[in-house]
Design a protein around this motif. Structure first.
Motif, short mmCIF file in Angstrom:
data_model
loop_
_atom_site.label_atom_id
_atom_site.label_comp_id
_atom_site.label_asym_id
_atom_site.label_seq_id
_atom_site.Cartn_x
_atom_site.Cartn_y
_atom_site.Cartn_z
N THR A 23 0.83 -1.21 0.00
CA THR A 23 0.00 0.00 0.00
C THR A 23 0.87 1.26 0.00
O THR A 23 0.53 2.27 -0.63
CB THR A 23 -0.95 0.01 1.21
OG1 THR A 23 -1.78 -1.15 1.17
CG2 THR A 23 -1.83 1.26 1.20
N LYS A 24 2.00 1.21 0.70
CA LYS A 24 2.94 2.34 0.68
C LYS A 24 3.49 2.57 -0.72
O LYS A 24 3.65 3.72 -1.16
CB LYS A 24 4.08 2.10 1.67
CG LYS A 24 3.66 2.13 3.14
CD LYS A 24 4.84 1.84 4.04
CE LYS A 24 4.43 1.83 5.51
NZ LYS A 24 5.57 1.49 6.41
N VAL A 25 3.78 1.48 -1.44
CA VAL A 25 4.28 1.61 -2.81
C VAL A 25 3.19 2.17 -3.72
O VAL A 25 3.45 3.02 -4.57
CB VAL A 25 4.79 0.25 -3.33
CG1 VAL A 25 5.28 0.39 -4.78
CG2 VAL A 25 5.92 -0.28 -2.45
N ILE A 26 1.96 1.68 -3.53
CA ILE A 26 0.84 2.19 -4.32
C ILE A 26 0.72 3.71 -4.15
O ILE A 26 0.56 4.45 -5.13
CB ILE A 26 -0.47 1.49 -3.91
CG1 ILE A 26 -0.45 0.02 -4.34
CG2 ILE A 26 -1.68 2.21 -4.51
CD1 ILE A 26 -1.63 -0.79 -3.82
N ASP A 27 0.81 4.16 -2.92
CA ASP A 27 0.68 5.60 -2.65
C ASP A 27 1.85 6.38 -3.24
O ASP A 27 1.67 7.46 -3.79
CB ASP A 27 0.57 5.84 -1.15
CG ASP A 27 0.18 7.28 -0.83
OD1 ASP A 27 -0.90 7.71 -1.31
OD2 ASP A 27 0.95 7.96 -0.14
N ALA A 28 3.06 5.82 -3.12
CA ALA A 28 4.24 6.50 -3.66
C ALA A 28 4.13 6.64 -5.18
O ALA A 28 4.46 7.69 -5.75
CB ALA A 28 5.50 5.73 -3.29
N LEU A 29 3.65 5.60 -5.85
CA LEU A 29 3.48 5.68 -7.30
C LEU A 29 2.40 6.70 -7.68
O LEU A 29 2.54 7.42 -8.66
CB LEU A 29 3.11 4.30 -7.86
CG LEU A 29 4.25 3.27 -7.90
CD1 LEU A 29 3.71 1.88 -8.23
CD2 LEU A 29 5.30 3.67 -8.94
N ARG A 30 1.35 6.76 -6.88
CA ARG A 30 0.26 7.69 -7.19
C ARG A 30 0.73 9.14 -7.07
O ARG A 30 0.17 10.02 -7.72
CB ARG A 30 -0.94 7.43 -6.29
CG ARG A 30 -2.23 8.10 -6.75
CD ARG A 30 -2.64 7.68 -8.16
NE ARG A 30 -2.95 6.29 -8.26
CZ ARG A 30 -4.16 5.76 -8.15
NH1 ARG A 30 -5.20 6.54 -7.92
NH2 ARG A 30 -4.35 4.47 -8.29
N GLN A 31 1.75 9.38 -6.25
CA GLN A 31 2.31 10.73 -6.18
C GLN A 31 2.88 11.15 -7.53
O GLN A 31 3.00 12.35 -7.82
CB GLN A 31 3.43 10.78 -5.12
CG GLN A 31 3.01 10.38 -3.72
CD GLN A 31 1.90 11.24 -3.16
OE1 GLN A 31 1.88 12.44 -3.37
NE2 GLN A 31 0.97 10.61 -2.46
N HIS A 32 3.25 10.16 -8.36
CA HIS A 32 3.78 10.43 -9.70
C HIS A 32 2.73 10.13 -10.77
O HIS A 32 3.08 9.91 -11.94
CB HIS A 32 5.04 9.60 -9.94
CG HIS A 32 6.16 9.91 -8.99
ND1 HIS A 32 6.97 11.02 -9.10
CD2 HIS A 32 6.58 9.25 -7.87
CE1 HIS A 32 7.85 11.03 -8.12
NE2 HIS A 32 7.64 9.97 -7.35
N THR A 33 1.46 10.13 -10.38
CA THR A 33 0.34 9.88 -11.27
C THR A 33 0.48 8.53 -11.98
O THR A 33 0.25 8.42 -13.19
CB THR A 33 0.17 11.01 -12.30
OG1 THR A 33 0.45 12.27 -11.68
CG2 THR A 33 -1.26 11.06 -12.82
N GLN A 34 0.89 7.52 -11.25
CA GLN A 34 0.95 6.17 -11.77
C GLN A 34 0.13 5.25 -10.87
O GLN A 34 0.17 5.36 -9.65
CB GLN A 34 2.40 5.68 -11.85
CG GLN A 34 3.25 6.44 -12.87
CD GLN A 34 4.69 5.97 -12.91
OE1 GLN A 34 5.01 4.89 -12.43
NE2 GLN A 34 5.55 6.78 -13.50
N GLY A 35 -0.63 4.36 -11.51
CA GLY A 35 -1.40 3.38 -10.77
C GLY A 35 -0.66 2.06 -10.69
O GLY A 35 0.50 1.96 -11.06
N VAL A 36 -1.36 1.03 -10.20
CA VAL A 36 -0.72 -0.28 -10.08
C VAL A 36 -1.59 -1.38 -10.67
O VAL A 36 -2.81 -1.25 -10.79
CB VAL A 36 -0.40 -0.65 -8.61
CG1 VAL A 36 0.54 0.35 -7.99
CG2 VAL A 36 -1.66 -0.83 -7.79
N ILE A 37 -0.90 -2.45 -11.04
CA ILE A 37 -1.49 -3.74 -11.35
C ILE A 37 -0.94 -4.69 -10.29
O ILE A 37 0.18 -5.18 -10.40
CB ILE A 37 -1.11 -4.21 -12.76
CG1 ILE A 37 -1.49 -3.17 -13.81
CG2 ILE A 37 -1.76 -5.57 -13.07
CD1 ILE A 37 -0.84 -3.40 -15.16
N LEU A 38 -1.68 -4.86 -9.23
CA LEU A 38 -1.19 -5.66 -8.11
C LEU A 38 -1.25 -7.14 -8.45
O LEU A 38 -2.23 -7.60 -9.03
CB LEU A 38 -2.04 -5.37 -6.87
CG LEU A 38 -1.54 -5.95 -5.54
CD1 LEU A 38 -0.24 -5.27 -5.11
CD2 LEU A 38 -2.61 -5.79 -4.46
#
Length: 433
Positions: A23-38
């Motif tokens: 979840t921390k990585v998800i949030d960090a990526l979202r700071q750069h306007t990137q989502g995830v495929i978990l």
């Protein structure tokens, strides 16, 4: 050595071992306007080395629980963003590998042989990849209800169990506003997986009142491997079936990771005619670009609201060709500062994907190419306990060795672009020990 791995390549290429970590990585990526495929990257064969039937079944059920928890975590994260009126709120994907949710993955191969029997295809060539769209009789097989000579009652029971687990995951995704990507597998498994996808799509891929996240994109996505010769025909057949049956269709488009395996297997089988995969990278690249163009044309057509697409590629040329196609078909325009501004529905119907820890330069450039809003670039983020994730990472390294290659048109290999950055990052992390 365990304390070293998380600070080196394990952290470089995964989201960690738990929901708190990813979840921390998800949030960090979202700071750069990137989502995830978990993606839960542990597989039943790694969790249960004994391979006993009971142990493998328990591992499959445990995977179901962990994947469902991941779906819920992603849904909760997006809901919090929406509740806070955060403009970065958007969609999140969870990737699922069907062979990791069944005690004996080779049931999928035997199911493919049974599909051959249903259609009257040549059962002596189990690597055959039919281009015909899925039939209703195919779906009865995957529900465990078919009576065929070359598949046992136990296999049918396992297929029905796999369908139930996949259905539980998709139901959880629907309830949480998350998208499910069904990963592609070996050619000998893929027809059975295509039927499984169709069953799930017919149930979950349509608009339902009261769930706003499902009014623009499907819940369940199938994966198209453009290394397979059948890909263009299969995409067209799949879209045609969805339109005739009245459900939306989601497709993840990749080049494919099993080329060497498929060629070797075809040679051992002494298959008649060419291998199921293209004979060169250039042919695969051409197929990917052709499929991409066809899908963008479909999005621009009157049926465009029935389709969702994720282009998963580390190839810069292919990614930016898609942006050009969006402009060509009036699905996006350029702003005064040269940003790509998709029309509102398209921002929810098209996405791009790269592996987490690789192709960072491409992901960043794509993210910066779009106007502000929900992410359109997504990183494939594996997670699992270290001892379960390592075999997965080694397989991915082998399967994705094409990332190390350039293309005939002079494209710089992504690995070269990443090498210096990765070396510096690894050195930094080791010095912190």
């Amino acid at each position: 050595m365990r304390h070293i791995y998380p600070r080196t390549f394990f952290a470089q290429f995964t989201g960690g071992e738990s929901s708190q970590e990813y979840t921390k990585v998800i949030d960090a990526l979202r700071q750069h306007t990137q989502g995830v495929i978990l993606n839960y990257s542990a597989e039943a064969s790694d969790i249960s080395p004994s391979h006993s039937q009971d142990a493998m079944l328990a591992a499959a059920e445990d995977s179901l629980r962990i994947i469902s928890e991941g779906v819920q975590a992603c849904g909760t994260y997006e809901k919090q963003l929406r509740d806070n009126h955060d403009k970065r709120a958007g969609q999140t994907f969870v990737a699922v590998k069907p062979s990791g949710l069944i005690p004996d993955p080779y049931v999928l191969e035997r199911a493919t042989l049974a599909l051959n029997e249903l259609h009257g295809w040549n059962n002596t060539l189990p690597a055959q990849m039919p281009v015909e769209s899925v039939s209703d009789s195919d779906m009865q097989l995957m529900l465990g209800k078919a009576k065929l000579s070359n598949i046992s009652k136990e296999d049918l029971k396992q297929l029905a169990g796999l369908y139930d687990r996949m259905r539980n995951i998709c139901g959880c995704a629907y309830d949480n506003g998350v998208k499910i990507l069904i990963d592609a597998e070996y050619a000998k498994f893929q027809p059975a997986i295509d039927v499984m996808f169709t069953l799930l799509a017919e149930e979950f891929n349509y608009d339902r009142k009261g769930n706003v996240s499902q009014t623009v994109q499907p819940v369940v996505y199938n994966t198209i491997q453009c290394s397979l010769r059948r890909s263009e025909d299969f995409v067209k057949a799949s879209i045609k079936r969805a339109q005739e049956k009245g459900y939306t269709i989601g497709l993840k488009v990749v080049r494919g990771a099993y080329v060497d395996h498929e060629n070797s297997r075809w040679a051992k089988l002494k298959g008649v005619g060419p291998s199921p995969v293209w004979g060169s990278k250039e042919e695969t690249d051409r197929c990917f670009d052709n499929v991409a163009e066809h899908l963008v044309e479909e999005l621009a057509s009157a049926n465009g609201n029935t389709l969702g697409v994720l282009f998963a590629s580390h190839n810069c040329n292919s990614a930016f060709k898609v942006l050009d196609l969006l402009e060509k078909h009036k699905l996006a325009s350029r702003t005064s500062d040269n940003k790509v501004d998709p029309i509102p529905p398209i921002r929810e119907r098209i996405a791009f994907g790269q592996l987490y820890g690789m192709a960072d330069k491409l992901s960043s450039e794509l993210s910066r190419s779009f106007t502000d809003g929900p992410p359109m670039v997504f990183r494939y983020l594996p997670f699992a306990k270290l001892e379960y994730a390592l075999p997965y990472l080694l397989r991915r390294a082998t399967e994705n060795k094409g990332v190390l290659m350039g293309s005939a048109d002079g494209e710089i290999p992504p690995a070269i672009l990443e090498r210096k950055k990765l070396f510096n990052e690894l050195r930094r992390r080791f010095l912190l020990l």
